[in-house]
Write a protein that holds these residues in place. Structure first.
Motif, PDB file in Angstrom:
ATOM      1  N   GLU A  35      14.800 -28.896  34.789  1.00  0.00           N
ATOM      2  CA  GLU A  35      16.207 -28.704  34.436  1.00  0.00           C
ATOM      3  C   GLU A  35      16.555 -29.369  33.105  1.00  0.00           C
ATOM      4  OE1 GLU A  35      18.005 -26.703  36.184  1.00  0.00           O
ATOM      5  OE2 GLU A  35      16.372 -26.441  37.616  1.00  0.00           O
ATOM      6  N   PRO A  69      18.012 -29.868  29.782  1.00  0.00           N
ATOM      7  CA  PRO A  69      19.055 -29.073  29.118  1.00  0.00           C
ATOM      8  C   PRO A  69      18.656 -28.565  27.746  1.00  0.00           C
ATOM      9  CG  PRO A  69      19.615 -31.404  29.047  1.00  0.00           C
ATOM     10  CD  PRO A  69      18.407 -31.278  29.946  1.00  0.00           C
ATOM     11  N   ARG A  70      17.568 -29.093  27.177  1.00  0.00           N
ATOM     12  CA  ARG A  70      17.145 -28.643  25.854  1.00  0.00           C
ATOM     13  C   ARG A  70      16.425 -27.305  25.901  1.00  0.00           C
ATOM     14  NH1 ARG A  70      13.471 -33.593  24.324  1.00  0.00           N
ATOM     15  NH2 ARG A  70      12.809 -33.093  26.463  1.00  0.00           N
ATOM     16  N   SER A  72      17.346 -24.240  23.963  1.00  0.00           N
ATOM     17  CA  SER A  72      18.729 -23.870  24.240  1.00  0.00           C
ATOM     18  C   SER A  72      19.591 -24.241  23.037  1.00  0.00           C
ATOM     19  CB  SER A  72      19.230 -24.617  25.481  1.00  0.00           C
ATOM     20  OG  SER A  72      19.231 -26.021  25.235  1.00  0.00           O
ATOM     21  N   GLU A 103      21.912 -26.410  23.079  1.00  0.00           N
ATOM     22  CA  GLU A 103      21.993 -27.865  23.091  1.00  0.00           C
ATOM     23  C   GLU A 103      20.729 -28.489  22.494  1.00  0.00           C
ATOM     24  OE1 GLU A 103      22.721 -31.551  26.253  1.00  0.00           O
ATOM     25  OE2 GLU A 103      22.884 -29.466  26.902  1.00  0.00           O
TER      26      GLU A 103
END
Length: 264
Positions: free
Chosen positions: A120, A122-123, A163, A165
């Protein structure tokens, strides 16, 4: 003296007077020479008082012994709740624990080391959701879906890609680092990388902000640099006349022979 926390409220008188009981309790877990003076008693709650004694144990400067006493309502018998050794404000304590992954710095990985990425993270996002580059210009939805299905069937491409982010985090890190405009090297540079012939452009959303240095004589060779970064190895840098090296004098030819030396 050790600065101790203060508590609101008046301590229970019977519990506050039980200094000898508190000291004898500490002596059950410590040597006599490890227990110092009585530092006071504070109310922790109704019929709950904590006595504190200075700690003289070797290696524990600034610590204190804490003994909490209590008694039942309308009861006269004082009982011990707990005894612990606690750090004061000036105590030497271990630093706050930081997980191993958060302690890692660039360059810490050695050959053979593995640093798995969480599912998981987030990058990263699944490639099939956004394509190989999440910031590629949008194409027809049906065409994108067809490309994804073919790539899935053939096992082509990467499982995950950056992503939004992840891209933003990388850009902020690069811009604030040694390859950004605020490094000492960049601040003293005559020109910026954007006009340097050694700058290799990159594709994608960061192409307007970053490139890769390809000057083998520069400190940043092979590294990502911001376009407003710079260094003294700029392709168009020129030396002023006073900065140019002095020309070497003409060679002097020695015409003396051995016979001439004997005469001399």
């Amino acid at each position: 003296m050790i600065a101790l926390p203060t508590r609101a409220g008046k301590p229970d008188s019977a519990l506050a007077k039980a200094v000898d009981l508190a000291r004898s309790t500490v002596l059950e877990v410590a040597e006599p020479d490890e227990v110092g003076e009585h530092l006071g008693a504070d109310a922790e709650g109704e019929r709950l008082v904590t006595h504190r004694f200075a700690c003289a144990r070797s290696g524990y400067p600034g610590w204190y012994w804490s003994v909490t006493l209590t008694r039942a309502k309308r009861g006269k018998d004082v009982t011990v709740n707990e005894v612990v050794l606690l750090p004061g404000e000036d105590a030497i304590v271990a630093p706050a624990w930081v997980p191993y992954k958060e302690r890692l710095q660039p360059g810490d990985l050695s050959p053979g080391d593995l640093l798995p990425v969480e599912d998981e993270d987030p990058r990263l996002v699944p490639t099939y959701l956004v394509g190989d580059d999440p910031l590629d210009p949008p194409t027809d939805a049906d065409a994108r879906a067809q490309v994804r299905r073919v790539a899935e069937d053939l096992g082509l491409g990467r499982v995950r890609t950056l992503s939004r982010e992840g891209i933003d985090m990388a850009a902020e890190r690069w811009y604030a680092g040694d390859g950004g405009p605020d490094s000492p090297l960049a601040r003293s540079a005559p020109q910026s990388c954007t006009s340097c012939g050694f700058l290799m452009r990159i594709n994608g959303s960061l192409s307007e902000s970053f490139g890769v240095c390809a000057n083998g004589n520069a400190n940043d060779d092979g590294r990502v640099v911001s376009l407003d970064h710079g260094c003294g190895a700029h392709s168009e840098v020129k030396l002023a006349r006073k900065q140019q090296p002095l020309p070497l004098p003409d060679h002097v030819h020695d015409t003396l022979s051995e016979d001439d030396l004997e005469i001399v």
